[in-house]
Structures are given as structure tokens and as C-alpha cells.
Design an enzyme around this catalytic site. Structure first.
Site, PDB file in Angstrom:
ATOM      1  N   GLU A 139       3.110   0.393   3.121  1.00 14.40           N
ATOM      2  CA  GLU A 139       2.686  -0.603   4.099  1.00 14.40           C
ATOM      3  C   GLU A 139       2.768  -1.963   3.414  1.00 14.40           C
ATOM      4  O   GLU A 139       2.166  -2.160   2.355  1.00 14.40           O
ATOM      5  CB  GLU A 139       1.258  -0.304   4.568  1.00 14.40           C
ATOM      6  CG  GLU A 139       1.196   0.963   5.407  1.00 14.40           C
ATOM      7  CD  GLU A 139      -0.216   1.435   5.733  1.00 14.40           C
ATOM      8  OE1 GLU A 139      -0.446   1.853   6.866  1.00 14.40           O
ATOM      9  OE2 GLU A 139      -1.087   1.414   4.845  1.00 14.40           O
ATOM     10  N   HIS A 147       0.845  -1.194   0.000  1.00 10.35           N
ATOM     11  CA  HIS A 147       0.000   0.000   0.000  1.00 10.35           C
ATOM     12  C   HIS A 147       0.879   1.243   0.000  1.00 10.35           C
ATOM     13  O   HIS A 147       1.501   1.589   1.002  1.00 10.35           O
ATOM     14  CB  HIS A 147      -0.927  -0.018   1.227  1.00 10.35           C
ATOM     15  CG  HIS A 147      -1.920   1.095   1.213  1.00 10.35           C
ATOM     16  ND1 HIS A 147      -2.060   1.991   2.235  1.00 10.35           N
ATOM     17  CD2 HIS A 147      -2.818   1.467   0.265  1.00 10.35           C
ATOM     18  CE1 HIS A 147      -3.003   2.866   1.920  1.00 10.35           C
ATOM     19  NE2 HIS A 147      -3.471   2.567   0.741  1.00 10.35           N
TER      20      HIS A 147
HETATM   21  N1  LIG Z   1      -5.281   7.801  -4.940  1.00 12.66           N
HETATM   22  C1  LIG Z   1      -4.701   7.557  -3.769  1.00 12.66           C
HETATM   23  O1  LIG Z   1      -4.328   8.471  -3.022  1.00 12.66           O
HETATM   24  C2  LIG Z   1      -4.454   6.132  -3.345  1.00 12.66           C
HETATM   25  C3  LIG Z   1      -3.555   5.871  -2.294  1.00 12.66           C
HETATM   26  C4  LIG Z   1      -3.266   4.543  -1.966  1.00 12.66           C
HETATM   27  C5  LIG Z   1      -3.891   3.523  -2.655  1.00 12.66           C
HETATM   28  N2  LIG Z   1      -4.790   3.808  -3.653  1.00 12.66           N
HETATM   29  C6  LIG Z   1      -5.387   2.671  -4.360  1.00 12.66           C
HETATM   30  O2  LIG Z   1      -4.727   2.538  -5.608  1.00 12.66           O
HETATM   31  C7  LIG Z   1      -5.620   2.007  -6.587  1.00 12.66           C
HETATM   32  C8  LIG Z   1      -5.659   2.911  -7.800  1.00 12.66           C
HETATM   33  O3  LIG Z   1      -6.056   4.192  -7.416  1.00 12.66           O
HETATM   34  P1  LIG Z   1      -5.860   5.442  -8.373  1.00 12.66           P
HETATM   35  O4  LIG Z   1      -6.159   6.645  -7.536  1.00 12.66           O
HETATM   36  O5  LIG Z   1      -4.570   5.358  -9.080  1.00 12.66           O
HETATM   37  O6  LIG Z   1      -7.046   5.218  -9.428  1.00 12.66           O
HETATM   38  P2  LIG Z   1      -7.180   5.794 -10.922  1.00 12.66           P
HETATM   39  O7  LIG Z   1      -8.621   5.774 -11.224  1.00 12.66           O
HETATM   40  O8  LIG Z   1      -6.406   7.058 -11.064  1.00 12.66           O
HETATM   41  O9  LIG Z   1      -6.446   4.705 -11.817  1.00 12.66           O
HETATM   42  C9  LIG Z   1      -6.911   3.416 -12.012  1.00 12.66           C
HETATM   43  C10 LIG Z   1      -6.434   2.956 -13.378  1.00 12.66           C
HETATM   44  O10 LIG Z   1      -6.663   1.562 -13.510  1.00 12.66           O
HETATM   45  C11 LIG Z   1      -7.066   1.310 -14.845  1.00 12.66           C
HETATM   46  N3  LIG Z   1      -7.789   0.043 -14.896  1.00 12.66           N
HETATM   47  C12 LIG Z   1      -9.020  -0.234 -14.441  1.00 12.66           C
HETATM   48  N4  LIG Z   1      -9.316  -1.532 -14.672  1.00 12.66           N
HETATM   49  C13 LIG Z   1      -8.246  -2.086 -15.280  1.00 12.66           C
HETATM   50  C14 LIG Z   1      -7.932  -3.375 -15.750  1.00 12.66           C
HETATM   51  N5  LIG Z   1      -8.795  -4.353 -15.643  1.00 12.66           N
HETATM   52  N6  LIG Z   1      -6.745  -3.573 -16.323  1.00 12.66           N
HETATM   53  C15 LIG Z   1      -5.854  -2.567 -16.425  1.00 12.66           C
HETATM   54  N7  LIG Z   1      -6.088  -1.332 -15.990  1.00 12.66           N
HETATM   55  C16 LIG Z   1      -7.260  -1.084 -15.412  1.00 12.66           C
HETATM   56  C17 LIG Z   1      -7.927   2.501 -15.182  1.00 12.66           C
HETATM   57  O11 LIG Z   1      -8.094   2.664 -16.572  1.00 12.66           O
HETATM   58  C18 LIG Z   1      -7.150   3.633 -14.546  1.00 12.66           C
HETATM   59  O12 LIG Z   1      -6.194   4.176 -15.430  1.00 12.66           O
HETATM   60  C19 LIG Z   1      -6.937   1.840  -5.858  1.00 12.66           C
HETATM   61  O13 LIG Z   1      -7.037   0.535  -5.377  1.00 12.66           O
HETATM   62  C20 LIG Z   1      -6.845   2.820  -4.700  1.00 12.66           C
HETATM   63  O14 LIG Z   1      -7.648   2.469  -3.616  1.00 12.66           O
HETATM   64  C21 LIG Z   1      -5.058   5.082  -4.008  1.00 12.66           C
END
Ligand SMILES: NC(=O)c1ccc[n+]([C@@H]2O[C@H](COP(=O)([O-])OP(=O)(O)OC[C@H]3O[C@@H](n4cnc5c(N)ncnc54)[C@H](O)[C@@H]3O)[C@@H](O)[C@H]2O)c1
Length: 666
Positions: free
Chosen positions: A155, A143
Site C-alpha cells: 500500500e 505498507h
Molecule cells: N509483522 C507484520 O506482519 C507486519 C506487517 C506490516 C507491517 N508491519 C510493521 O512493520 C514494522 C516492523 O514490524 P516487525 O514485525 O518486523 O517487527 P520486529 O520486532 O520483528 O522487528 C523490528 C526490528 O526493529 C529493530 N529496531 C527497533 N528500534 C530500532 C532503531 N531505533 N534502529 C534500528 N532498528 C531498530 C529491532 O531491533 C527489530 O529487529 C512495524 O511498524 C509493524 O507494524 C508488520
């Protein structure tokens, strides 16, 4: 790869998190595949990385060539089949359990059996996401925190069925990437979001209850937690929807204390940012800070009670991930346990929850929380003692020295231990002594404390050198000053190619006082010892190996095997200096044959150092020749009061990290 090293990595999901994770991996030299659903999304991810790198070039963090090289290591693709050779894949797709499970099922089809699959999920259980898979043992949680190329915290989460080997290898990769990993149980919100979400919520409750207005809560929080942005500004920047999502998830898992306040939900539904304008009212700061601290104290203690994280990891999480000046437990100590108890009791009464046991015990004892700064782990008869202050680059202060001594002596006396390894956690080995400790005691005119600290350190290093069991330094990164001296007291120094060594002391007005002026010549000869100590030059692992400062340089994944081989060879109680290699002969002769004054005039790097420190260091190196080590370190100690009483030492130590010191030779 069989040795645990990694070559090719991959990230699925090129959004905010995925692209940043890929950028960080590539900037550490790995080849990375970045996967998204279609070409446009892949391109958007790569464009985002390009922009961040350009900003890095503007800020002179990279050269344009380095930025181009980083980008060239990232291959965008829409084909999962391209991940066939990946050693580790991080999934960072939408926070949707169905989508994530589907991604893992596809990865299972294409990836090698020994590849590690990691999820960056913020709210799902790692064990649940892995449950439908044929090999859930290789699925773990990694994480990361936004922005993942800049924020060092990660994490590392073991799911219900994750194998210890997969977790250990992924941990090693994080350290190798310069990340600061902490261990979290597979529990909703892991460590940091578990108290960060409710901390944001408590700020909103304070507003809603009319305790204070937004600018007052902002200012009070900034002051109490030592942060640059208060809770409302943070929500505006990172997104109110994320705060609502975090609190909804935590509320569902742990009950109303963790849930989303109505006021926060209404703000989210309005689509408006928080209005930060207005003048703070300082008279209300204490009331605000107490409420915010109370909720954090309660949750941090609950985390430890539940075995989600240790007090040390909880504090590291807050300091590194959230950039709080103090972690929750340090803050409890600063408040004092009696006062912290009132705040936790208030939380318990308001929410009808029990006071966490770890907190109740500590409050009953009335003593501050004690931190484990040196961890011991035993395997195959080898006790590894790891200094665990990664965000302070494992700098040595009084408590670290005391714990290291206790751990070392216990391991030395333990019949089950054949060898002892000294290590540092995170990206550095040991960045010397804690400079703040020196400055504080110089200001308080308690140089006697520096003397006692140094004397105790010298004794510990002597015990290490004289130990009948082999003692090995595991230098995986930066070793500075006191860190090099600790390594030099070990019988073997095993380093990775990323390790670097330097004695910065004379540049901050002092000289190496933990045996550095004695053990350096014993390893590399007098000329090169003078070069290292008087010029403060940084040497790479490769150079250190060439001159005999270290014994082995091996890739990260081979460290443990190399250490075992050293332990098998046994203790080294006598050593001869390494022959000076051809490339270093000129510099060694110059430093050996030239007196300090002439070196100051002819060598630019020496000229900028503190003159008194240079003279004492050079003299100690000369006088130590042929002397037993006990005599040599006693000579070092005999100049301690003199050097710490100079204006130059105060100038050098207090200017560190702020400005270039100006030495007057007084
Ligand atoms: N944004 C934050 O601050 C943060 C912090 C820690 C963890 N996270 C976690 O990280 C993950 C991503 O978050 P994010 O903010 O980058 O989201 P985001 O929406 O910016 O990006 C997600 C990406 O995944 C792609 N995607 C979706 N389904 C897919 C698939 N089947 N195959 C390939 N690509 C696919 C989407 O097209 C998109 O580009 C989530 O699980 C979120 O909970 C986010």
C-alpha cells in the site's frame, strides 16, 4: 538518480518485515543497507534472509549462485551514517511512534535531501510520524505484507504533506521491484487491514454467539472466500497478538464495530492457539459466510465512501495481499446486489451505522459494480492509458478491450492530447488475452463470442496504427501474445531492459490473431517473424532492439523522457522492416526458407507446437507479404473458427499452467 531511478536502498529494522523487505530489494538487483540496533540483531536479520534464500534454492526458485549474489548485495550495519547515499529508506522498526519518530529524526540528519523516507507502519498516520521533521514532504508510507519478499502487495500512502513526486517515484520503484502497489489514503489500517481485522473479529463473534464452532467457521470461510486457511488458523499462524493489536487500533479510530471482541482478548490473554479440531457442519456454512461477507461488504464500501481506496484497489488488496479468490466488490457482484444489500442492512442495524453511500447507490440501481480496468492520466499533452489488472498480468478480456477502446478513442479525439501512451500496471505490460475467456466459450460452443472479441480487438489496433497522433507502447515488463500485438500496433515501442517479448500462441494450439502474423514481419522481416511466432522463443529487450521489434530500450527512470521524445517525433504511418542483424541472419534465413513440416522435424522448439496452428500461422505470414494490413487481419480472422474448433486448441488452452499439452494435429 536525478532521472528517478534508484541505486542504493536501505531498511531500518532487521526484524520480520525489515529483513524480508531488504531481501526483496536485493533480489531485484539493488544494493541495500540493513540497519539494526546492535551487531547481533543485524546478524540475526541476515541469518533470517540466508535461511529464506536457502529455502528458495531448495525449491529451485534461485540457483545457489543467485542466492549468494542477493545476500552479497545486503550490507548489515548499525551506523545510520552509512545511509548517506541511500535513495530511499524504509523504516520497519517496532510499532512505537516514539521509536519511529526518533528514527526519522536521525535519518533526516544523514540522508540526502532528495532521498525518500518511507514508513512501514501498520497503525500510525504517516503524516503524524513526519510532523516534527524539517522536510515532511519526502516522507511516505510503504505498507508491505508478510512475507514481504513473497507477498506482492504494497500500500503506497501519501501523508498529509507528502509530495506527489515522492509518491510517484516510490510507486515506480515498487513496480520495478515486481510489487503490486495500490494507493491508500493516510487512514488508520489503510485499505486491507481495515476490513481484514474486523473479518477476523467477526469470525470470533460467530463462535462466541454460538452460531458455529471453529471447524465450521474455518470451512465456511475457506469456501466463501476461496482461501487456503480460515480466520482461526490464520490467527494461529500470524499471531493472535497482531489480530488484537489491529482490532484495538481500528476500534479506537472507528468505533465498536471495528473493536476487539472480548472472546478474542481472552484467547490472547490465555496465550493459547485456537483449537481447530472437529468436524465442520455444512448446514451452517451459509449463515457463517453471510455474516463474514456482510462485515466485509460494509467496510469495503465505507473505505470507498471515505476516499481511502478505490473499488479496484480494494479488490486488488484482498486478492493479492490476502490471497482471496475474489475481492469484496467482485464478491458483492457474485452475491448479487439485492442479497448483498440484506447483509449490509443487517450490519447497519446491528451496529447502528449508516449504509455507505456508494453501496446504497449501487443497491438502488440494482446493477453490479463496474470496475475501471483502464485508467487514464494526462500530463504535458500526453494521455497515458494504463491497463490496471496487475494480478492478472493485465490480460485482455472483453471488458478490458471495451474500456481500452473507449479510452483510446476519447484520447484520440481530445484536442488537448498530442500523444497517447499504452501501459500496463505492475510488473507486466500485457500477458496476452484472458485464456479463461477462450476456454469458457469453447466449452459453451459460443466461438462467435471469440470472433466478436477478436474482431473488435483488430479494429481497435487498426485505429491505433492509423491514428494521426503518435501512439507509444510503454513496455516495462512481460509482453506476451496479444500484449506484443497491441505494442506492435503502436507507432513506437519503448521498453526497459527488464521487458521480454514472446508469442506463446502456437504452443497453446492457436495463432496470433490480433495482427501479430502481419505486423511482426512488417517490423522484423518474414524470417524473424516466423522464428518468433513458430518457435515461441522469448526475446529480451536487448534482442528485441537489435532485430527492430522495439524502438528504444532505456532504464526505468528514463521511460517518460524517451516517450516524450517519441511523441515529439510524431505519428509513424509507414514503416520498413528493420535490417536483419548479423547475429540473427542464420536463424532468419532458416525460418524464411524452410517449410513448416521441415521446421517441425528439425527445430525442437517448433516440433512441440500444435501442427495446425503452425501451418496457419506460417501461411498467414507468407500470404500477408505486400498486402495492406486490413487484408492481412481479415485473413487472420477468416481462420478463427477453424482454429478454435480444433482439439489441439482446447488441449493447449485448457492445459495452460497445469500440464504440458499433448497435440494430435486434429
Ligand atoms: N509483522 C507484520 O506482519 C507486519 C506487517 C506490516 C507491517 N508491519 C510493521 O512493520 C514494522 C516492523 O514490524 P516487525 O514485525 O518486523 O517487527 P520486529 O520486532 O520483528 O522487528 C523490528 C526490528 O526493529 C529493530 N529496531 C527497533 N528500534 C530500532 C532503531 N531505533 N534502529 C534500528 N532498528 C531498530 C529491532 O531491533 C527489530 O529487529 C512495524 O511498524 C509493524 O507494524 C508488520
Amino acid at each position: 538518480m536525478a532521472d528517478g531511478t534508484f541505486d542504493t536502498l536501505a531498511v531500518v529494522g532487521a526484524g520480520n518485515m525489515g529483513s524480508g523487505i531488504a531481501q526483496k530489494m536485493a533480489s531485484e538487483g539493488f544494493d541495500v543497507f540493513l540497519v539494526d540496533l546492535d551487531e547481533e540483531k543485524v546478524r540475526r536479520g541476515l541469518r533470517g534472509i540466508g535461511k529464506t534464500l536457502d529455502a528458495g534454492v531448495e525449491r529451485k526458485l534461485f540457483t545457489p549462485e543467485q542466492a549468494a549474489a542477493i545476500l552479497s548485495r545486503i550490507r548489515g550495519t548499525t551506523r545510520f551514517e552509512d545511509l548517506r547515499d541511500a535513495d530511499l529508506v524504509v523504516e520497519a522498526v517496532f510499532e512505537d511512534a516514539g521509536v519511529k519518530r526518533d528514527v526519522f529524526a536521525r535519518l533526516e540528519q544523514v540522508c540526502r535531501r532528495d532521498a525518500i523516507l518511507a514508513t512501514n507502519t501498520s497503525s500510525f498516520a504517516v503524516g503524524d510520524l513526519a510532523s516534527g521533521l524539517q522536510w515532511p514532504d519526502r516522507v511516505i508510507g510503504l505498507h508491505y505484507f508478510f512475507h514481504p519478499a513473497k507477498n506482492r502487495l504494497v500500500e503506497v500512502v501519501a501523508g498529509e504533506r507528502s509530495s506527489a513526486a515522492a509518491v510517484a517515484r516510490a510507486w515506480m520503484l515498487q513496480e520495478r521491484m515486481g510489487k503490486t502497489p495500490i494507493r491508500s489514503k493516510d487512514s488508520c489500517g489503510f485499505i486491507v487491514n481495515r476490513f481484514f481485522g474486523p473479518w477476523l473479529a467477526e469470525a470470533v463473534r460467530l463462535l462466541d454467539e454460538g452460531v458455529a464452532d471453529v471447524p465450521t467457521i474455518e470451512a465456511a470461510a475457506k469456501q466463501a472466500f476461496g482461501i487456503g486457511m480460515g480466520p482461526f488458523e490464520l490467527m494461529n499462524v500470524t499471531g493472535i497478538p497482531i489480530a488484537v493489536h489491529t482490532d484495538d487500533t481500528l476500534g479506537a479510530a472507528f468505533g465498536p464495530l471495528y473493536g476487539t471482541p472480548d472472546r478474542l482478548r481472552r484467547q490472547f490473554e490465555s496465550g493459547e492457539a485456537w483449537d481447530l479440531s472437529g468436524e465442520p457442519e455444512p448446514a451452517k456454512f451459509d449463515a457463517v459466510a453471510d455474516r463474514l461477507a456482510g462485515i466485509v461488504f460494509y467496510i469495503a464500501s465505507a473505505l470507498v465512501d471515505e476516499g481511502v481506496g478505490t473499488i479496484e484497489d480494494t479488490d486488488i488488496g484482498a486478492r493479492v495481499g490476502l490471497r482471496w479468490r475474489f475481492g469484496p466488490f467482485e464478491l458483492m457482484n457474485r452475491y448479487g446486489l439485492p442479497r448483498a444489500k440484506q447483509l449490509v442492512d443487517d450490519v447497519a442495524a446491528r451496529w447502528r451505522v449508516a449504509v455507505p453511500r456508494v453501496f446504497a447507490r449501487q443497491a438502488a440501481a440494482g446493477a453490479p459494480f463496474a470496475f475501471t480496468l483502464v485508467r487514464r492520466a494526462d500530463a504535458d499533452g500526453i494521455a497515458t492509458l494504463t491497463i490496471d489488472r496487475p494480478d492478472a498480468l493485465n490480460a485482455i478480456n472483453g471488458p478490458v478491450m471495451a474500456q481500452l477502446a473507449a479510452a483510446f478513442h476519447a484520447a484520440a479525439a481530445d484536442p488537448a492530447v498530442d500523444g497517447i501512451v499504452l501501459a500496463g500496471s505492475g510488473k507486466a505490460f500485457i500477458a496476452g488475452a484472458d485464456i479463461r475467456f477462450f476456454v469458457k466459450n469453447m466449452e459453451a460452443k459460443t466461438i462467435a463470442r471469440i470472433y466478436e472479441f477478436t474482431k473488435a480487438g483488430q479494429q481497435l489496433l487498426l485505429d491505433m496504427q492509423r491514428c494521426r497522433k503518435p501512439v507509444v507502447a510503454r513496455v516495462q515488463g512481460l509482453a506476451l501474445g496479444g500484449g506484443v500485438e497491441i505494442a506492435l500496433a503502436c507507432h513506437y515501442i519503448v521498453a526497459t531492459p527488464k521487458a521480454t517479448f514472446a508469442f506463446p500462441e502456437t504452443g497453446i494450439g492457436i495463432y496470433p490473431g490480433l495482427g501479430g502474423t502481419q505486423r511482426t514481419p512488417a517490423r522484423v522481416g518474414r524470417g524473424l517473424a516466423k522464428w518468433l511466432i513458430l518457435s515461441g522463443e522469448t526475446v529480451t529487450a536487448e534482442q528485441a532492439l537489435a532485430i527492430g521489434l522495439v524502438d528504444r530500450v532505456v532504464p526505468y527512470g528514463e521511460l517518460d523522457a524517451a516517450i516524450r521524445a517519441c511523441v515529439a517525433k510524431g505519428a509513424v504511418l509507414e514503416r520498413q522492416p528493420h535490417a536483419v542483424p548479423d547475429d540473427f541472419r542464420a536463424i532468419a534465413s532458416k525460418y524464411e526458407a524452410t517449410d513448416v513440416e521441415a521446421l517441425r522435424a528439425s527445430e525442437k522448439r517448433v516440433g512441440v507446437k500444435a501442427p495446425i496452428a503452425l501451418r496457419i500461422a506460417s501461411d498467414l505470414i507468407d500470404r500477408g507479404e505486400g498486402q495492406p494490413i486490413e487484408q492481412g487481419i481479415a485473413m487472420e480472422l477468416s481462420h478463427l473458427e477453424e482454429i478454435f474448433s480444433t482439439n489441439d486448441a482446447y488441449e493447449g488452452l485448457s492445459s495452460l499452467g497445469k500440464r504440458r499439452p499433448v497435440f494430435t494435429g486434429a
